[in-house]
Scaffold this motif. Sequence first.
Motif, PDB file in Angstrom:
ATOM      1  N   VAL A  59       0.832  -1.208   0.000  1.00 23.53           N
ATOM      2  CA  VAL A  59       0.000   0.000   0.000  1.00 23.53           C
ATOM      3  C   VAL A  59       0.863   1.254   0.000  1.00 23.53           C
ATOM      4  O   VAL A  59       0.543   2.252  -0.651  1.00 23.53           O
ATOM      5  CB  VAL A  59      -0.964  -0.009   1.212  1.00 23.53           C
ATOM      6  N   LEU A  60       1.980   1.216   0.710  1.00 31.66           N
ATOM      7  CA  LEU A  60       2.867   2.377   0.791  1.00 31.66           C
ATOM      8  C   LEU A  60       3.665   2.616  -0.491  1.00 31.66           C
ATOM      9  O   LEU A  60       4.162   3.729  -0.702  1.00 31.66           O
ATOM     10  CB  LEU A  60       3.839   2.209   1.967  1.00 31.66           C
ATOM     11  N   CYS A  61       3.805   1.592  -1.323  1.00 31.09           N
ATOM     12  CA  CYS A  61       4.541   1.764  -2.574  1.00 31.09           C
ATOM     13  C   CYS A  61       3.770   2.686  -3.520  1.00 31.09           C
ATOM     14  O   CYS A  61       2.544   2.807  -3.446  1.00 31.09           O
ATOM     15  CB  CYS A  61       4.778   0.410  -3.240  1.00 31.09           C
ATOM     16  N   ASP A  62       4.484   3.329  -4.415  1.00 33.33           N
ATOM     17  CA  ASP A  62       3.852   4.280  -5.340  1.00 33.33           C
ATOM     18  C   ASP A  62       2.930   3.594  -6.331  1.00 33.33           C
ATOM     19  O   ASP A  62       1.868   4.126  -6.678  1.00 33.33           O
ATOM     20  CB  ASP A  62       4.940   5.052  -6.098  1.00 33.33           C
ATOM     21  N   LEU A  63       3.325   2.446  -6.799  1.00 36.09           N
ATOM     22  CA  LEU A  63       2.535   1.670  -7.747  1.00 36.09           C
ATOM     23  C   LEU A  63       2.525   0.213  -7.295  1.00 36.09           C
ATOM     24  O   LEU A  63       3.489  -0.262  -6.687  1.00 36.09           O
ATOM     25  CB  LEU A  63       3.133   1.741  -9.159  1.00 36.09           C
ATOM     26  N   THR A  64       1.437  -0.486  -7.600  1.00 35.11           N
ATOM     27  CA  THR A  64       1.376  -1.920  -7.328  1.00 35.11           C
ATOM     28  C   THR A  64       0.945  -2.652  -8.583  1.00 35.11           C
ATOM     29  O   THR A  64      -0.104  -2.350  -9.164  1.00 35.11           O
ATOM     30  CB  THR A  64       0.390  -2.249  -6.194  1.00 35.11           C
ATOM     31  N   ILE A  65       1.773  -3.606  -9.001  1.00 34.97           N
ATOM     32  CA  ILE A  65       1.436  -4.515 -10.091  1.00 34.97           C
ATOM     33  C   ILE A  65       1.228  -5.890  -9.473  1.00 34.97           C
ATOM     34  O   ILE A  65       2.084  -6.365  -8.716  1.00 34.97           O
ATOM     35  CB  ILE A  65       2.554  -4.565 -11.151  1.00 34.97           C
ATOM     36  N   ALA A  66       0.113  -6.518  -9.752  1.00 36.10           N
ATOM     37  CA  ALA A  66      -0.215  -7.798  -9.141  1.00 36.10           C
ATOM     38  C   ALA A  66      -0.208  -8.910 -10.172  1.00 36.10           C
ATOM     39  O   ALA A  66      -0.631  -8.710 -11.319  1.00 36.10           O
ATOM     40  CB  ALA A  66      -1.581  -7.728  -8.470  1.00 36.10           C
ATOM     41  N   SER A  67       0.247 -10.074  -9.759  1.00 31.86           N
ATOM     42  CA  SER A  67       0.089 -11.250 -10.601  1.00 31.86           C
ATOM     43  C   SER A  67      -1.334 -11.777 -10.435  1.00 31.86           C
ATOM     44  O   SER A  67      -2.025 -11.460  -9.461  1.00 31.86           O
ATOM     45  CB  SER A  67       1.102 -12.337 -10.208  1.00 31.86           C
ATOM     46  N   GLU A  68      -1.772 -12.577 -11.383  1.00 35.54           N
ATOM     47  CA  GLU A  68      -3.155 -13.061 -11.358  1.00 35.54           C
ATOM     48  C   GLU A  68      -3.448 -13.924 -10.131  1.00 35.54           C
ATOM     49  O   GLU A  68      -4.604 -14.057  -9.733  1.00 35.54           O
ATOM     50  CB  GLU A  68      -3.444 -13.853 -12.635  1.00 35.54           C
ATOM     51  N   ASN A  69      -2.424 -14.509  -9.527  1.00 32.59           N
ATOM     52  CA  ASN A  69      -2.626 -15.352  -8.343  1.00 32.59           C
ATOM     53  C   ASN A  69      -2.458 -14.573  -7.036  1.00 32.59           C
ATOM     54  O   ASN A  69      -2.503 -15.164  -5.959  1.00 32.59           O
ATOM     55  CB  ASN A  69      -1.648 -16.528  -8.353  1.00 32.59           C
ATOM     56  N   ALA A  70      -2.268 -13.262  -7.116  1.00 26.49           N
ATOM     57  CA  ALA A  70      -2.060 -12.460  -5.912  1.00 26.49           C
ATOM     58  C   ALA A  70      -3.334 -12.399  -5.069  1.00 26.49           C
ATOM     59  O   ALA A  70      -4.449 -12.424  -5.596  1.00 26.49           O
ATOM     60  CB  ALA A  70      -1.619 -11.050  -6.287  1.00 26.49           C
ATOM     61  N   ARG A  71      -3.123 -12.320  -3.765  1.00 24.40           N
ATOM     62  CA  ARG A  71      -4.241 -12.159  -2.834  1.00 24.40           C
ATOM     63  C   ARG A  71      -3.849 -11.114  -1.793  1.00 24.40           C
ATOM     64  O   ARG A  71      -2.687 -11.041  -1.384  1.00 24.40           O
ATOM     65  CB  ARG A  71      -4.614 -13.485  -2.162  1.00 24.40           C
ATOM     66  N   PHE A  72      -4.837 -10.337  -1.377  1.00 24.73           N
ATOM     67  CA  PHE A  72      -4.572  -9.186  -0.521  1.00 24.73           C
ATOM     68  C   PHE A  72      -5.470  -9.222   0.712  1.00 24.73           C
ATOM     69  O   PHE A  72      -6.607  -9.675   0.646  1.00 24.73           O
ATOM     70  CB  PHE A  72      -4.836  -7.888  -1.294  1.00 24.73           C
ATOM     71  N   GLY A  73      -4.954  -8.725   1.823  1.00 27.54           N
ATOM     72  CA  GLY A  73      -5.803  -8.649   3.006  1.00 27.54           C
ATOM     73  C   GLY A  73      -5.017  -8.339   4.265  1.00 27.54           C
ATOM     74  O   GLY A  73      -3.796  -8.198   4.240  1.00 27.54           O
ATOM     75  N   GLN A  74      -5.750  -8.224   5.347  1.00 26.75           N
ATOM     76  CA  GLN A  74      -5.143  -7.990   6.641  1.00 26.75           C
ATOM     77  C   GLN A  74      -5.348  -9.206   7.539  1.00 26.75           C
ATOM     78  O   GLN A  74      -6.283  -9.983   7.365  1.00 26.75           O
ATOM     79  CB  GLN A  74      -5.721  -6.740   7.301  1.00 26.75           C
ATOM     80  N   ALA A  75      -4.441  -9.346   8.511  1.00 25.73           N
ATOM     81  CA  ALA A  75      -4.526 -10.456   9.455  1.00 25.73           C
ATOM     82  C   ALA A  75      -4.311 -10.000  10.889  1.00 25.73           C
ATOM     83  O   ALA A  75      -4.505 -10.778  11.813  1.00 25.73           O
ATOM     84  CB  ALA A  75      -3.487 -11.520   9.093  1.00 25.73           C
ATOM     85  N   GLY A  76      -3.919  -8.728  11.083  1.00 22.89           N
ATOM     86  CA  GLY A  76      -3.512  -8.251  12.388  1.00 22.89           C
ATOM     87  C   GLY A  76      -4.435  -8.621  13.537  1.00 22.89           C
ATOM     88  O   GLY A  76      -3.997  -9.260  14.511  1.00 22.89           O
ATOM     89  N   PRO A  77      -5.715  -8.257  13.499  1.00 14.59           N
ATOM     90  CA  PRO A  77      -6.595  -8.568  14.618  1.00 14.59           C
ATOM     91  C   PRO A  77      -6.763 -10.067  14.883  1.00 14.59           C
ATOM     92  O   PRO A  77      -7.150 -10.453  15.990  1.00 14.59           O
ATOM     93  CB  PRO A  77      -7.935  -7.940  14.179  1.00 14.59           C
ATOM     94  N   LYS A  78      -6.476 -10.900  13.902  1.00 13.54           N
ATOM     95  CA  LYS A  78      -6.544 -12.349  14.099  1.00 13.54           C
ATOM     96  C   LYS A  78      -5.362 -12.871  14.889  1.00 13.54           C
ATOM     97  O   LYS A  78      -5.449 -13.907  15.548  1.00 13.54           O
ATOM     98  CB  LYS A  78      -6.608 -13.077  12.746  1.00 13.54           C
ATOM     99  N   VAL A  79      -4.216 -12.179  14.797  1.00 11.87           N
ATOM    100  CA  VAL A  79      -2.987 -12.679  15.414  1.00 11.87           C
ATOM    101  C   VAL A  79      -2.462 -11.738  16.507  1.00 11.87           C
ATOM    102  O   VAL A  79      -1.307 -11.793  16.884  1.00 11.87           O
ATOM    103  CB  VAL A  79      -1.886 -12.923  14.348  1.00 11.87           C
ATOM    104  N   GLY A  80      -3.338 -10.883  17.010  1.00  7.46           N
ATOM    105  CA  GLY A  80      -2.934  -9.998  18.094  1.00  7.46           C
ATOM    106  C   GLY A  80      -2.024  -8.882  17.648  1.00  7.46           C
ATOM    107  O   GLY A  80      -1.007  -8.602  18.289  1.00  7.46           O
ATOM    108  N   SER A  81      -2.365  -8.220  16.543  1.00 11.09           N
ATOM    109  CA  SER A  81      -1.532  -7.142  16.031  1.00 11.09           C
ATOM    110  C   SER A  81      -2.418  -6.128  15.299  1.00 11.09           C
ATOM    111  O   SER A  81      -3.599  -6.379  15.053  1.00 11.09           O
ATOM    112  CB  SER A  81      -0.469  -7.696  15.084  1.00 11.09           C
TER     113      SER A  81
END
Length: 264
Positions: free
Chosen positions: A119-141
């Motif tokens: 997210v902090l990078c200026d541009l993001t190029i994703a491969s077709e198999n890329a997956r995005f999300g957050q996990a912090g609240p699940k792991v105490g962060s």
Amino acid sequence: MTDFEDITYEIDGAAGIITINRPERYNAFRGKTVEELIKAFRSAWADSRVSAIILTGAGEKAFCTGGDVKQRAETGDYGPTESGMFEIGYLHKLIRDIPKPVIAAVNGVAVGGGHVLHVLCDLTIASENARFGQAGPKVGSFDAGFGSAFLARVVGEKRAREIWYLCRQYDAATAERWGLVNWVVPQDKLLDEAKAVAAEIAEKSPTAIKFLKQSFNADTDHQAGLSNLAMSALDLFGKSDEGLEGAKAFAEKRPADFAKYVKA
């Protein structure tokens, strides 16, 4: 070139390519990883051959899955560093401050702190198999700085809250539709596409690019203060019983039991 253990750094044409090289841990970062990333970004900043930086992960399964939760469960921290500090907040600011565009080439999973990096990078190029999300609240962060406040600027408040509160994973097509990534390419074309974009940037005035990046950042630079506060809070929370429960549950491959921490 500096010898690294957790990352690789090479120059290819006008691109400085930084690769998180811990595929056995899904490219999760520990303290040493962050320290090496900082060194590589600073090297790219100072190198007149480099017009843009590509950040990616080794292998096909993961771009980066954030902080090494197994390490935290084992030792209560992210491991030793030369400085004695875990400088993830400084890395976040460095990605924004370096006066050259940073391109995230997301191969596979980008979750948790890895999601914050892209997210902090200026541009993001994703491969077709890329997956995005957050996990912090699940792991105490959590990341109550750039990882949430800046994310809301990128995808809007409602989507940002969904990403953090529900901790779901989203495919590349959804991420593109939300404006979370710039475009999607076949997996075997990902790095070539990122290099081509870096070469395209290299054709432009570096001084103009520098001023433009600083101008884009100016609107959200105040979030650096939030980031400092958030990192201090996270340091305390991560050592609490509630924070450690999330890390231990992840390491033990069981659901975390946060019920007793619900308060009025």
